[in-house]
Design a protein around this motif. Structure first.
Motif, PDB file in Angstrom:
ATOM      1  N   SER A  67       0.808  -1.220   0.000  1.00  0.00           N
ATOM      2  CA  SER A  67       0.000   0.000   0.000  1.00  0.00           C
ATOM      3  C   SER A  67       0.846   1.276   0.000  1.00  0.00           C
ATOM      4  O   SER A  67       0.389   2.308  -0.495  1.00  0.00           O
ATOM      5  N   CYS A  68       2.062   1.202   0.525  1.00  0.00           N
ATOM      6  CA  CYS A  68       2.892   2.406   0.625  1.00  0.00           C
ATOM      7  C   CYS A  68       3.969   2.498  -0.447  1.00  0.00           C
ATOM      8  O   CYS A  68       4.723   3.460  -0.474  1.00  0.00           O
ATOM      9  N   ASN A  69       4.075   1.472  -1.288  1.00  0.00           N
ATOM     10  CA  ASN A  69       5.076   1.482  -2.359  1.00  0.00           C
ATOM     11  C   ASN A  69       6.470   1.761  -1.799  1.00  0.00           C
ATOM     12  O   ASN A  69       7.156   2.687  -2.232  1.00  0.00           O
ATOM     13  N   LEU A  70       6.889   0.982  -0.825  1.00  0.00           N
ATOM     14  CA  LEU A  70       8.160   1.183  -0.137  1.00  0.00           C
ATOM     15  C   LEU A  70       9.340   0.754  -0.988  1.00  0.00           C
ATOM     16  O   LEU A  70       9.241  -0.158  -1.806  1.00  0.00           O
ATOM     17  N   ASP A  71      10.473   1.414  -0.755  1.00  0.00           N
ATOM     18  CA  ASP A  71      11.714   1.071  -1.448  1.00  0.00           C
ATOM     19  C   ASP A  71      12.621   0.184  -0.606  1.00  0.00           C
ATOM     20  O   ASP A  71      13.530  -0.458  -1.127  1.00  0.00           O
ATOM     21  N   MET A  72      12.404   0.161   0.707  1.00  0.00           N
ATOM     22  CA  MET A  72      13.223  -0.649   1.603  1.00  0.00           C
ATOM     23  C   MET A  72      12.490  -0.860   2.920  1.00  0.00           C
ATOM     24  O   MET A  72      11.752   0.016   3.367  1.00  0.00           O
ATOM     25  N   ILE A  73      12.710  -2.014   3.523  1.00  0.00           N
ATOM     26  CA  ILE A  73      12.204  -2.295   4.864  1.00  0.00           C
ATOM     27  C   ILE A  73      13.410  -2.361   5.787  1.00  0.00           C
ATOM     28  O   ILE A  73      14.389  -3.045   5.487  1.00  0.00           O
ATOM     29  N   VAL A  74      13.343  -1.646   6.892  1.00  0.00           N
ATOM     30  CA  VAL A  74      14.383  -1.711   7.912  1.00  0.00           C
ATOM     31  C   VAL A  74      13.719  -2.181   9.185  1.00  0.00           C
ATOM     32  O   VAL A  74      12.688  -1.655   9.590  1.00  0.00           O
ATOM     33  N   MET A  75      14.318  -3.186   9.796  1.00  0.00           N
ATOM     34  CA  MET A  75      13.753  -3.732  11.019  1.00  0.00           C
ATOM     35  C   MET A  75      14.852  -3.901  12.058  1.00  0.00           C
ATOM     36  O   MET A  75      15.946  -4.354  11.739  1.00  0.00           O
ATOM     37  N   VAL A  76      14.542  -3.514  13.284  1.00  0.00           N
ATOM     38  CA  VAL A  76      15.442  -3.786  14.387  1.00  0.00           C
ATOM     39  C   VAL A  76      15.098  -5.177  14.893  1.00  0.00           C
ATOM     40  O   VAL A  76      13.946  -5.462  15.224  1.00  0.00           O
ATOM     41  N   ALA A  77      16.094  -6.067  14.905  1.00  0.00           N
ATOM     42  CA  ALA A  77      15.869  -7.474  15.224  1.00  0.00           C
ATOM     43  C   ALA A  77      15.774  -7.676  16.731  1.00  0.00           C
ATOM     44  O   ALA A  77      16.756  -7.860  17.418  1.00  0.00           O
ATOM     45  N   LYS A  78      14.553  -7.640  17.224  1.00  0.00           N
ATOM     46  CA  LYS A  78      14.292  -7.953  18.624  1.00  0.00           C
ATOM     47  C   LYS A  78      13.604  -9.300  18.737  1.00  0.00           C
ATOM     48  O   LYS A  78      13.749  -9.989  19.715  1.00  0.00           O
ATOM     49  N   ASN A  79      12.840  -9.635  17.725  1.00  0.00           N
ATOM     50  CA  ASN A  79      12.022 -10.837  17.777  1.00  0.00           C
ATOM     51  C   ASN A  79      12.453 -11.801  16.675  1.00  0.00           C
ATOM     52  O   ASN A  79      12.023 -11.687  15.539  1.00  0.00           O
ATOM     53  N   LEU A  80      13.309 -12.738  17.016  1.00  0.00           N
ATOM     54  CA  LEU A  80      13.823 -13.686  16.037  1.00  0.00           C
ATOM     55  C   LEU A  80      12.708 -14.550  15.450  1.00  0.00           C
ATOM     56  O   LEU A  80      12.738 -14.888  14.274  1.00  0.00           O
ATOM     57  N   ASN A  81      11.700 -14.889  16.237  1.00  0.00           N
ATOM     58  CA  ASN A  81      10.590 -15.685  15.719  1.00  0.00           C
ATOM     59  C   ASN A  81       9.892 -14.981  14.565  1.00  0.00           C
ATOM     60  O   ASN A  81       9.506 -15.601  13.582  1.00  0.00           O
ATOM     61  N   PHE A  82       9.726 -13.670  14.675  1.00  0.00           N
ATOM     62  CA  PHE A  82       9.102 -12.923  13.583  1.00  0.00           C
ATOM     63  C   PHE A  82       9.971 -12.984  12.334  1.00  0.00           C
ATOM     64  O   PHE A  82       9.487 -13.236  11.238  1.00  0.00           O
ATOM     65  N   LEU A  83      11.264 -12.763  12.504  1.00  0.00           N
ATOM     66  CA  LEU A  83      12.159 -12.816  11.350  1.00  0.00           C
ATOM     67  C   LEU A  83      12.141 -14.188  10.699  1.00  0.00           C
ATOM     68  O   LEU A  83      12.151 -14.299   9.474  1.00  0.00           O
ATOM     69  N   GLU A  84      12.099 -15.238  11.496  1.00  0.00           N
ATOM     70  CA  GLU A  84      12.026 -16.590  10.936  1.00  0.00           C
ATOM     71  C   GLU A  84      10.742 -16.779  10.140  1.00  0.00           C
ATOM     72  O   GLU A  84      10.748 -17.368   9.067  1.00  0.00           O
ATOM     73  N   ARG A  85       9.619 -16.249  10.640  1.00  0.00           N
ATOM     74  CA  ARG A  85       8.351 -16.367   9.911  1.00  0.00           C
ATOM     75  C   ARG A  85       8.412 -15.608   8.602  1.00  0.00           C
ATOM     76  O   ARG A  85       7.909 -16.062   7.582  1.00  0.00           O
TER      77      ARG A  85
END
Length: 108
Positions: A67-85
């Motif tokens: 919906s936002c037509n993003l060019d990049m996603i930046v995430m601070v890795a606090k939740n490894l389970n989310f990243l694995e999903r």
């Protein structure tokens, strides 16, 4: 946060902060403090805060990217389970931003 700020200034980018919540949940006191920190830290940057009500975090991120037509996603890795999903689920091909949008993960 310093690296994110450098990237934003280098490319004259805008930031979109996303909070995903289950229906009816409000920001916690810690989340409110974090939001205020972000407002203060990125004062010289164009930014906005968004909330999506969705039970599945990966689905919410996908909808936000589309919906936002993003060019990049930046995430601070606090939740490894989310990243694995996000990164290793069985049907990765269903998540289009895997191939079209860079995904930068910063260790907290």
């Amino acid at each position: 946060m310093k690296r994110i700020k450098e990237i934003v200034f280098l490319h004259k980018s805008a930031l979109r902060f996303l909070h995903v919540t289950s229906i009816g949940n409000q920001l916690s006191i810690e989340q409110i403090k974090n939001r205020e920190f972000l407002k203060d830290y990125f004062t010289d940057t164009t930014y906005s805060f968004h909330t999506l009500k969705e039970k599945k975090l990966d689905v919410a991120v996908q909808h936000f990217v589309e919906s936002c037509n993003l060019d990049m996603i930046v995430m601070v890795a606090k939740n490894l389970n989310f990243l694995e999903r996000i990164l290793f689920r069985l049907k990765v091909e269903k998540i289009s931003y895997h191939t079209s949008v860079p995904f930068l993960v910063i260790h907290d």
